[in-house]
Design a protein around this motif. Structure first.
Motif, mmCIF file in Angstrom:
data_model
loop_
_atom_site.group_PDB
_atom_site.id
_atom_site.type_symbol
_atom_site.label_atom_id
_atom_site.label_comp_id
_atom_site.label_asym_id
_atom_site.label_seq_id
_atom_site.Cartn_x
_atom_site.Cartn_y
_atom_site.Cartn_z
ATOM 1 N N GLY A 9 0.816 -1.199 0.000
ATOM 2 C CA GLY A 9 0.000 0.000 0.000
ATOM 3 C C GLY A 9 0.858 1.260 0.000
ATOM 4 N N GLY A 10 0.205 2.398 -0.167
ATOM 5 C CA GLY A 10 0.936 3.654 -0.153
ATOM 6 C C GLY A 10 0.096 4.793 -0.666
ATOM 7 N N LEU A 11 0.755 5.914 -0.884
ATOM 8 C CA LEU A 11 0.117 7.124 -1.401
ATOM 9 C C LEU A 11 0.452 7.266 -2.876
ATOM 10 N N VAL A 12 -0.585 7.311 -3.704
ATOM 11 C CA VAL A 12 -0.391 7.449 -5.145
ATOM 12 C C VAL A 12 -1.336 8.515 -5.676
ATOM 13 N N GLN A 13 -1.121 8.898 -6.923
ATOM 14 C CA GLN A 13 -1.988 9.876 -7.558
ATOM 15 C C GLN A 13 -3.055 9.174 -8.396
#
Length: 124
Positions: A9-13
């Protein structure tokens, strides 16, 4: 004791892709139907996708079919969720789950084992 551990998981655009993994230990993943669920803040946990023991059958939530792909590698005791064209509405904690039953289920109560979840955040 069966343990499921999600990662990836993570932060994406918006528009980006992300691949989640679920590593299973304690028992061979080949004996379980595996699924992914997700839960957004303030919402109930919802079904994302399921895959049969030998990968013969897959099933997706209608709104996600075509963007998400579930797969498994029984030799690696791992299940995956490839997510493409991500949208802000996909922001949630994603959980993998294992079911000892013989048919694909979409209700969370049907599953016997759960991971701790991995956060996916999609910014606009």
């Amino acid at each position: 004791q069966v343990q499921l551990v999600e990662s990836g998981g993570g932060l994406v655009q918006a528009g980006d892709s992300l691949k989640l993994s679920c590593a299973v230990s304690g028992r061979s993943v080949s004996i379980y139907i595996m699924s992914w669920f997700r839960q957004a803040p303030g919402k109930e946990r919802e079904f994302v996708a399921a895959i049969s023991r030998s990968s013969t059958y897959t099933y997706y939530a209608g709104s996600l079919k075509g963007r998400f792909t579930i797969s498994r590698d029984n030799a690696k005791n791992t299940v995956y969720l490839q997510m493409n064209s991500l949208k802000p509405d996909d922001t949630a904690v994603y959980y993998c789950a294992a079911d000892r039953d013989f048919k694909l289920e979409i209700t969370a109560d049907s599953y016997d084992y759960w991971g701790q979840g991995t956060q996916v955040t999609v910014s606009s």
